[in-house]
Write a protein that holds these residues in place. Structure first.
Motif, PDB file in Angstrom:
ATOM      1  N   TYR A   1       0.873  -1.341  -0.126  1.00 26.46           N
ATOM      2  CA  TYR A   1       0.052   0.053   0.083  1.00 26.46           C
ATOM      3  C   TYR A   1       1.092   1.294  -0.003  1.00 26.46           C
ATOM      4  O   TYR A   1       0.281   2.566   0.095  1.00 26.46           O
ATOM      5  CB  TYR A   1      -1.034  -0.114   1.031  1.00 26.46           C
ATOM      6  CG  TYR A   1      -1.892  -1.211   1.033  1.00 26.46           C
ATOM      7  CD1 TYR A   1      -2.942  -1.093   0.020  1.00 26.46           C
ATOM      8  CD2 TYR A   1      -2.064  -2.225   1.960  1.00 26.46           C
ATOM      9  CE1 TYR A   1      -3.763  -2.222  -0.260  1.00 26.46           C
ATOM     10  CE2 TYR A   1      -2.865  -3.218   1.763  1.00 26.46           C
ATOM     11  CZ  TYR A   1      -3.884  -3.232   0.621  1.00 26.46           C
ATOM     12  OH  TYR A   1      -4.823  -4.201   0.548  1.00 26.46           O
TER      13      TYR A   1
ATOM     14  N   ASP B   1      -0.871   1.310  10.829  1.00 29.48           N
ATOM     15  CA  ASP B   1      -2.418   1.517  10.807  1.00 29.48           C
ATOM     16  C   ASP B   1      -3.019   1.881   9.503  1.00 29.48           C
ATOM     17  O   ASP B   1      -4.294   1.362   8.943  1.00 29.48           O
ATOM     18  CB  ASP B   1      -2.899   2.315  11.995  1.00 29.48           C
ATOM     19  CG  ASP B   1      -2.500   1.930  13.214  1.00 29.48           C
ATOM     20  OD1 ASP B   1      -2.545   0.812  13.352  1.00 29.48           O
ATOM     21  OD2 ASP B   1      -2.372   2.903  14.096  1.00 29.48           O
ATOM     22  N   THR B   2      -2.550   2.727   8.473  1.00 36.70           N
ATOM     23  CA  THR B   2      -2.707   3.264   7.348  1.00 36.70           C
ATOM     24  C   THR B   2      -3.083   1.938   6.420  1.00 36.70           C
ATOM     25  O   THR B   2      -4.041   1.761   5.725  1.00 36.70           O
ATOM     26  CB  THR B   2      -2.092   4.215   6.680  1.00 36.70           C
ATOM     27  OG1 THR B   2      -2.034   5.317   7.682  1.00 36.70           O
ATOM     28  CG2 THR B   2      -2.689   4.750   5.219  1.00 36.70           C
TER      29      THR B   2
ATOM     30  N   LEU C   1      -3.018  -1.131   7.146  1.00 37.36           N
ATOM     31  CA  LEU C   1      -4.028  -2.140   7.759  1.00 37.36           C
ATOM     32  C   LEU C   1      -5.588  -1.923   7.294  1.00 37.36           C
ATOM     33  O   LEU C   1      -6.269  -2.461   7.027  1.00 37.36           O
ATOM     34  CB  LEU C   1      -3.818  -2.391   9.292  1.00 37.36           C
ATOM     35  CG  LEU C   1      -4.594  -3.587   9.949  1.00 37.36           C
ATOM     36  CD1 LEU C   1      -3.831  -4.726   9.337  1.00 37.36           C
ATOM     37  CD2 LEU C   1      -4.423  -3.467  11.336  1.00 37.36           C
ATOM     38  N   ALA C   2      -5.656  -0.477   7.469  1.00 31.56           N
ATOM     39  CA  ALA C   2      -7.175   0.141   7.173  1.00 31.56           C
ATOM     40  C   ALA C   2      -7.402  -0.293   5.512  1.00 31.56           C
ATOM     41  O   ALA C   2      -8.569  -0.525   5.133  1.00 31.56           O
ATOM     42  CB  ALA C   2      -7.063   1.623   7.338  1.00 31.56           C
ATOM     43  N   GLN C   3      -6.176  -0.237   4.919  1.00 35.63           N
ATOM     44  CA  GLN C   3      -6.480  -0.536   3.404  1.00 35.63           C
ATOM     45  C   GLN C   3      -6.736  -1.961   3.270  1.00 35.63           C
ATOM     46  O   GLN C   3      -7.348  -2.288   2.307  1.00 35.63           O
ATOM     47  CB  GLN C   3      -5.425   0.198   2.520  1.00 35.63           C
ATOM     48  CG  GLN C   3      -5.236   1.632   2.541  1.00 35.63           C
ATOM     49  CD  GLN C   3      -4.126   2.199   1.671  1.00 35.63           C
ATOM     50  OE1 GLN C   3      -4.425   1.980   0.454  1.00 35.63           O
ATOM     51  NE2 GLN C   3      -3.198   2.627   2.245  1.00 35.63           N
TER      52      GLN C   3
ATOM     53  N   LYS D   1      -8.147  -3.995   5.226  1.00 36.61           N
ATOM     54  CA  LYS D   1      -9.495  -4.223   5.781  1.00 36.61           C
ATOM     55  C   LYS D   1     -10.711  -4.023   4.557  1.00 36.61           C
ATOM     56  O   LYS D   1     -11.633  -4.660   4.351  1.00 36.61           O
ATOM     57  CB  LYS D   1      -9.973  -3.354   7.029  1.00 36.61           C
ATOM     58  CG  LYS D   1      -9.217  -3.807   7.990  1.00 36.61           C
ATOM     59  CD  LYS D   1      -9.637  -2.945   9.295  1.00 36.61           C
ATOM     60  CE  LYS D   1      -8.917  -3.126  10.490  1.00 36.61           C
ATOM     61  NZ  LYS D   1      -9.355  -2.481  11.490  1.00 36.61           N
ATOM     62  N   ARG D   2     -10.260  -2.942   3.479  1.00 39.00           N
ATOM     63  CA  ARG D   2     -11.259  -2.434   2.735  1.00 39.00           C
ATOM     64  C   ARG D   2     -11.217  -3.284   1.670  1.00 39.00           C
ATOM     65  O   ARG D   2     -11.991  -3.392   0.741  1.00 39.00           O
ATOM     66  CB  ARG D   2     -10.937  -1.005   2.176  1.00 39.00           C
ATOM     67  CG  ARG D   2     -11.334  -0.025   3.085  1.00 39.00           C
ATOM     68  CD  ARG D   2     -11.421   1.550   2.619  1.00 39.00           C
ATOM     69  NE  ARG D   2     -10.078   1.897   2.243  1.00 39.00           N
ATOM     70  CZ  ARG D   2      -9.356   2.678   3.203  1.00 39.00           C
ATOM     71  NH1 ARG D   2      -9.761   2.804   4.179  1.00 39.00           N
ATOM     72  NH2 ARG D   2      -8.371   3.031   2.673  1.00 39.00           N
TER      73      ARG D   2
ATOM     74  N   VAL E   1      -7.327  -9.843   9.952  1.00 37.93           N
ATOM     75  CA  VAL E   1      -8.560  -9.052   9.386  1.00 37.93           C
ATOM     76  C   VAL E   1      -9.402  -9.680   8.484  1.00 37.93           C
ATOM     77  O   VAL E   1      -8.912 -10.700   7.751  1.00 37.93           O
ATOM     78  CB  VAL E   1      -8.007  -7.828   8.616  1.00 37.93           C
ATOM     79  CG1 VAL E   1      -7.275  -6.711   9.600  1.00 37.93           C
ATOM     80  CG2 VAL E   1      -7.332  -7.907   7.629  1.00 37.93           C
TER      81      VAL E   1
ATOM     82  N   GLU F   1     -13.984  -5.642   7.949  1.00 34.96           N
ATOM     83  CA  GLU F   1     -13.669  -4.478   9.032  1.00 34.96           C
ATOM     84  C   GLU F   1     -13.310  -5.214  10.611  1.00 34.96           C
ATOM     85  O   GLU F   1     -13.053  -4.428  11.456  1.00 34.96           O
ATOM     86  CB  GLU F   1     -14.941  -3.648   8.963  1.00 34.96           C
ATOM     87  CG  GLU F   1     -15.115  -2.806   8.222  1.00 34.96           C
ATOM     88  CD  GLU F   1     -13.821  -1.846   7.831  1.00 34.96           C
ATOM     89  OE1 GLU F   1     -13.330  -1.290   8.704  1.00 34.96           O
ATOM     90  OE2 GLU F   1     -13.397  -1.779   6.533  1.00 34.96           O
TER      91      GLU F   1
END
Length: 336
Positions: free
Chosen positions: A225, A231-232, A234-236, A238-239, A256, A259
């Motif tokens: 990514y 954290d950034t 990981l958030a991507q 999750k999406r 994950v 969400e």
């Protein structure tokens, strides 16, 4: 999961590991990038082998290590990978079959020699790899057994296999067969430099539904990514709405699914001797639990247990019976 013959089928590079200990000065003198994996040609492989100290020769290969770890945990595994009909190829075939893993890919009778990975382990346990792919690059779509893929609950690919074009086509074929049979496909990102080379293609596989499970470490996730913030990244992940498993060395792992996210600690170790294969064996433990219907937390603990065993000795194949080890730690239920 519906009835299947094999829990996990691995597609990967059939490699023999040549492992030696050295200090950081050796890495500098040889121009080696510490902690990474570099592809080399046969001449460089011969030169580096001569420069290395006393070596241990053990069958390896990322996906093959995972499938052997799975078998040690009581799972049923098979492997597709290409060797040449030479001394190292015969060693690889003997070792994987002795571990009760199904292996029937025909050996090449001409072309380049069987692959080998020259691994230098420094005193801090870090491994630096130089890989001559050799016959691995001759894996083709013809080597993908449709019945074998259809009969496997999970088809597992190592990202390293994405380098040779013919092997890439073999994986695409396997993925299509698996999906048509209602099976799942997993991808190990393998190495951050591998992700740098094929980021768009890996993301394309995920977003096209060709892959449902991703295994990565922190650096590979950051590379995927293109961010240095965990954290950034990981958030991507999750999406993407897939099952993502991210290992974080001594910090354990994060799993994950959509969400939802859970964390699991690393398993304690007395001494880190050699990190070769830690990610491979984590995937073995996780998939051993996953294909038996265990919850994701139990899968993560099995992965941590298998990884802990492997980093406490030289080499990426288990030296202990992992199923017995799981039972001793209260994780053996359902592993048969």
């Amino acid at each position: 999961m519906s009835a299947h013959r094999y829990d996990v089928l691995g597609l990967g590079n059939a490699i023999v590991d040549v492992i030696s200990r050295a200090d950081d000065d050796f890495l500098i003198a040889q121009g080696l990038r510490k902690g990474g994996m570099t592809l080399i040609d046969e001449a460089r492989a011969e030169q580096l082998f001569r420069a290395m100290g006393p070596a241990t020769i053990i069958s390896g290969g990322s996906a093959a290590n995972t499938i052997i770890g799975l078998a040690s945990l009581g799972g049923k595994g098979a492997f597709i990978g290409k060797v040449k009909a030479d001394e190292l190829g015969a060693l690889f075939a003997h070792d994987i079959r002795a571990a009760k893993v199904g292996f029937s890919t025909p050996a090449a009778t001409d072309g380049t020699a069987s692959a080998r990975c020259l691994i230098v382990v420094t005193p801090d346990g870090q491994r630096t790899m130089s890989t001559f792919l050799g016959a691995c690059q001759d894996l083709t779509e013809a080597d993908v057994d449709e019945a074998l893929v259809s009969q496997s609950a999970v088809t597992y690919l190592e990202g390293y296999l994405w380098d040779p074009a013919a092997a890439k086509a073999a994986f695409i074929k396997a993925s299509k067969i698996a999906r048509a049979a209602g099976r799942e496909v997993a991808l190990s990102l393998s190495d951050s430099f591998c992700v740098d080379r094929y980021r768009d293609e890996f993301l394309g596989l995920i977003r096209a539904g060709a892959v449902q499970i991703i295994f990565a470490n922190e650096s590979e996730l950051h590379s995927l990514y293109q961010t240095s913030d965990f954290d950034t990244a990981l958030a991507q992940l999750k999406r993407e709405n897939i099952l993502g498993v991210v290992t974080r060395s001594e910090q354990g792992c994060v799993v994950v699914k959509g969400e939802e996210a859970l964390t699991a600690p690393a398993f304690p170790v007395e001494e880190v001797v050699d990190t070769t294969g830690a990610g491979d064996l984590f995937a073995a433990g996780f998939l051993a639990g996953y294909t038996k219907g265990r919850d994701l937390g139990a899968c993560a603990r099995l992965g941590a247990l298998a990884a802990a065993e492997i980093i406490q000795h030289i080499g990426a194949r288990p030296q202990k019976d992992l199923r017995q080890l799981a039972e001793q730690n209260g994780l053996g239920v359902g592993l048969n």
